[in-house]
Design a protein around this motif. Sequence first.
Motif, PDB file in Angstrom:
ATOM      1  N   UNK A 181       0.835  -1.188   0.000  1.00 33.93           N
ATOM      2  CA  UNK A 181       0.000   0.000   0.000  1.00 33.93           C
ATOM      3  C   UNK A 181       0.875   1.246   0.000  1.00 33.93           C
ATOM      4  N   UNK A 182       0.396   2.259  -0.709  1.00 38.93           N
ATOM      5  CA  UNK A 182       1.091   3.544  -0.792  1.00 38.93           C
ATOM      6  C   UNK A 182       0.333   4.558   0.048  1.00 38.93           C
ATOM      7  N   UNK A 183       1.047   5.290   0.879  1.00 36.44           N
ATOM      8  CA  UNK A 183       0.425   6.315   1.709  1.00 36.44           C
ATOM      9  C   UNK A 183       0.930   7.684   1.273  1.00 36.44           C
ATOM     10  N   UNK A 184       0.000   8.562   0.891  1.00 36.48           N
ATOM     11  CA  UNK A 184       0.332   9.920   0.481  1.00 36.48           C
ATOM     12  C   UNK A 184       0.191  10.834   1.698  1.00 36.48           C
ATOM     13  N   UNK A 185       1.314  11.329   2.201  1.00 40.21           N
ATOM     14  CA  UNK A 185       1.321  12.175   3.385  1.00 40.21           C
ATOM     15  C   UNK A 185       1.318  13.654   3.047  1.00 40.21           C
ATOM     16  N   UNK A 186       1.479  14.465   4.101  1.00 39.58           N
ATOM     17  CA  UNK A 186       1.384  15.917   3.951  1.00 39.58           C
ATOM     18  C   UNK A 186       2.296  16.473   2.862  1.00 39.58           C
ATOM     19  N   UNK A 187       3.512  15.964   2.765  1.00 43.17           N
ATOM     20  CA  UNK A 187       4.479  16.532   1.830  1.00 43.17           C
ATOM     21  C   UNK A 187       3.949  16.522   0.398  1.00 43.17           C
ATOM     22  N   UNK A 188       3.211  15.475   0.027  1.00 39.29           N
ATOM     23  CA  UNK A 188       2.727  15.340  -1.347  1.00 39.29           C
ATOM     24  C   UNK A 188       1.335  15.915  -1.543  1.00 39.29           C
ATOM     25  N   UNK A 189       0.705  16.371  -0.455  1.00 40.89           N
ATOM     26  CA  UNK A 189      -0.598  17.021  -0.554  1.00 40.89           C
ATOM     27  C   UNK A 189      -0.468  18.536  -0.665  1.00 40.89           C
ATOM     28  N   UNK A 190       0.767  19.039  -0.599  1.00 42.25           N
ATOM     29  CA  UNK A 190       1.002  20.474  -0.731  1.00 42.25           C
ATOM     30  C   UNK A 190       0.476  20.987  -2.067  1.00 42.25           C
ATOM     31  N   UNK A 191      -0.142  22.158  -2.033  1.00 43.18           N
ATOM     32  CA  UNK A 191      -0.607  22.782  -3.262  1.00 43.18           C
ATOM     33  C   UNK A 191      -1.886  22.199  -3.811  1.00 43.18           C
ATOM     34  N   UNK A 192      -2.552  21.356  -3.044  1.00 48.65           N
ATOM     35  CA  UNK A 192      -3.825  20.771  -3.460  1.00 48.65           C
ATOM     36  C   UNK A 192      -4.909  21.073  -2.430  1.00 48.65           C
ATOM     37  N   UNK A 193      -6.095  21.360  -2.927  1.00 48.86           N
ATOM     38  CA  UNK A 193      -7.285  21.288  -2.098  1.00 48.86           C
ATOM     39  C   UNK A 193      -7.781  19.854  -2.203  1.00 48.86           C
ATOM     40  N   UNK A 194      -7.802  19.151  -1.071  1.00 43.25           N
ATOM     41  CA  UNK A 194      -8.233  17.757  -1.028  1.00 43.25           C
ATOM     42  C   UNK A 194      -9.525  17.689  -0.218  1.00 43.25           C
ATOM     43  N   UNK A 195     -10.541  17.022  -0.776  1.00 40.12           N
ATOM     44  CA  UNK A 195     -11.852  16.946  -0.135  1.00 40.12           C
ATOM     45  C   UNK A 195     -12.235  15.490   0.073  1.00 40.12           C
ATOM     46  N   UNK A 196     -12.640  15.160   1.292  1.00 33.78           N
ATOM     47  CA  UNK A 196     -13.133  13.827   1.644  1.00 33.78           C
ATOM     48  C   UNK A 196     -14.641  13.943   1.866  1.00 33.78           C
ATOM     49  N   UNK A 197     -15.415  13.511   0.898  1.00 32.90           N
ATOM     50  CA  UNK A 197     -16.879  13.611   0.954  1.00 32.90           C
ATOM     51  C   UNK A 197     -17.433  12.285   1.461  1.00 32.90           C
ATOM     52  N   UNK A 198     -17.676  12.227   2.780  1.00 24.46           N
ATOM     53  CA  UNK A 198     -18.135  10.984   3.391  1.00 24.46           C
ATOM     54  C   UNK A 198     -19.595  10.672   3.072  1.00 24.46           C
ATOM     55  N   UNK A 199     -20.369  11.678   2.690  1.00 29.06           N
ATOM     56  CA  UNK A 199     -21.776  11.445   2.367  1.00 29.06           C
ATOM     57  C   UNK A 199     -21.931  10.800   0.995  1.00 29.06           C
ATOM     58  N   UNK A 200     -21.111  11.224   0.036  1.00 24.43           N
ATOM     59  CA  UNK A 200     -21.181  10.676  -1.320  1.00 24.43           C
ATOM     60  C   UNK A 200     -20.083   9.657  -1.591  1.00 24.43           C
ATOM     61  N   UNK A 201     -19.292   9.348  -0.553  1.00 30.32           N
ATOM     62  CA  UNK A 201     -18.264   8.302  -0.635  1.00 30.32           C
ATOM     63  C   UNK A 201     -17.287   8.554  -1.794  1.00 30.32           C
ATOM     64  N   UNK A 202     -16.733   9.755  -1.814  1.00 28.97           N
ATOM     65  CA  UNK A 202     -15.787  10.092  -2.864  1.00 28.97           C
ATOM     66  C   UNK A 202     -14.695  11.020  -2.320  1.00 28.97           C
ATOM     67  N   UNK A 203     -13.565  10.999  -3.003  1.00 28.36           N
ATOM     68  CA  UNK A 203     -12.438  11.863  -2.683  1.00 28.36           C
ATOM     69  C   UNK A 203     -12.141  12.711  -3.908  1.00 28.36           C
ATOM     70  N   UNK A 204     -11.863  13.993  -3.692  1.00 27.30           N
ATOM     71  CA  UNK A 204     -11.569  14.891  -4.805  1.00 27.30           C
ATOM     72  C   UNK A 204     -10.363  15.760  -4.520  1.00 27.30           C
ATOM     73  N   UNK A 205      -9.752  16.259  -5.587  1.00 26.79           N
ATOM     74  CA  UNK A 205      -8.615  17.159  -5.429  1.00 26.79           C
ATOM     75  C   UNK A 205      -8.540  18.109  -6.616  1.00 26.79           C
ATOM     76  N   UNK A 206      -7.905  19.242  -6.376  1.00 28.15           N
ATOM     77  CA  UNK A 206      -7.673  20.224  -7.424  1.00 28.15           C
ATOM     78  C   UNK A 206      -6.479  21.074  -6.990  1.00 28.15           C
ATOM     79  N   UNK A 207      -5.552  21.426  -7.904  1.00 24.77           N
ATOM     80  CA  UNK A 207      -4.457  22.334  -7.534  1.00 24.77           C
ATOM     81  C   UNK A 207      -5.015  23.655  -7.031  1.00 24.77           C
ATOM     82  N   UNK A 208      -4.420  24.183  -5.984  1.00 25.81           N
ATOM     83  CA  UNK A 208      -4.976  25.372  -5.339  1.00 25.81           C
ATOM     84  C   UNK A 208      -3.880  26.175  -4.671  1.00 25.81           C
TER      85      UNK A 208
END
Length: 465
Positions: free
Chosen positions: A385-412
């Motif tokens: 398994x690969x774990x993406x930590x804080x260092x690689x989440x830089x510069x992204x808006x990351x959204x965890x939508x638990x109601x619709x069971x989806x994960x999203x991202x966009x450069x920000x």
Amino acid sequence: MGLWGLLVLVGILHVHGCLAALKGGGNLDLGPNSQRNQRTLSSTTTLLFPLVGDVHPTGVYYVSIDIGNPPKPYFLHVDTGSDLTWLQCDAPCRSCSKGPHPFYRPTKNKLVSCKDPLCISLKSLRSYPCDDPTQQCDYEIEYADHGSSLGVLVRDSFHIRITNGSLIHRHLAFGCGYDQQGSQATSTTDGILGLRNSDSGIVSQFWNQGVIRNVIGHCIDGQLGRGYLFLGDDLVPSSGMTWVPMTQSYLRKYYSPGCANILFGRDVLSDRYFDVIFDSGTSFTYFTSLAYQALISRLRKDLAKTSLKELPIGPHSTLPLCWRGTKAFKSLSEIKGYFKPLVMNFKNGKRARFEISPEGFLIITSQGNVCLGILNGSEVGLLDHILIGDISLHGYLVVYDNENHQIGWVPQNCNRLPKLEGNGFGDLFSRPYASDMGIFSGDQLQCPATPTRERSNTSRRKSEG
């Protein structure tokens, strides 16, 4: 601060009874005895928190939240890989490190009973009797790096600014940790803000009280050590997001966008697909042994043609692979030309891609060397398994939508709070952070048994103010 959220084993003492949701209700202050589950309220909003921290050397991103009456500020390490929010606590404290603020001090009327639905929802790894409903709800958590927190569940007021500028007050349950060991005995923060999707989590408690949608988002600026966290869906972009279904990874309930292979530049680093996990509680990114060795081999081959020289590994080095240039590096912009970006190609039929620029896997040390911020996950039990930590989440808006069971991202651009009219936050990032910032006053995993720690009569007695 290392691998805090990677694997969490929670043992709750005195667990008995059926699973139920936290009760809530009321207008300004939703207490534990109010009307249950008001998710249908039209007044759902979003809670907004400035983020402060870094990947190296402290390894922590945190928010400030005011808790108690009168409200007092506490710095909490943001961790999407942990269920339970807890504070270092004078109950009295057996093993705590001096943090940025005085320890939280509970009173008897704040204790959560062992028969409380939230205590039951935490699900002990073993059976513990709850013979007397006046007994407290004890908890014990062990993290992947063998750090731990032992304490008692309490309920107190959280005072939080929302996106329209109003200040809300809610009663929430959290851990009062009076015995922290290993990595949890830290002086950087006062405790953990657990954001994993679970009944005992802070987000679920807000959701059950009808305050927010069950959505989490964060945006981290690695260069300036700032960003923001939000709970609720008001700040989720209506377009431009890449969305993928949230899958059940082997680390159950962890946020996983599914399986991906890896490209290094334009070349496939590994033709295998690996389960990927996003975890904001972990500083670095972890590859499987196969992917890690392939990356190291490719880097060494490419950098052999440059002026960068690989440094020998130190006996206590957190970052085992580093290079020295002809002169000390001052910023990551100076070394971008030496490295190619990494790309995660997700196997979900939508050709979803998550690109990690060199800034997302490299670190400049205080000595002016450049080090790889990707580590071998097999050495810490991640298997395939690969774990993406804080260092690689830089510069992204990351959204965890638990109601619709989806994960999203966009450069920000994450170095400023979202612009909202009259939100009461002001130009926060134009001045130093104050201590009161924030309100301005898995199924395949076989978990081992939770280790039992010897407790004296003092540590098991009810906490007193």
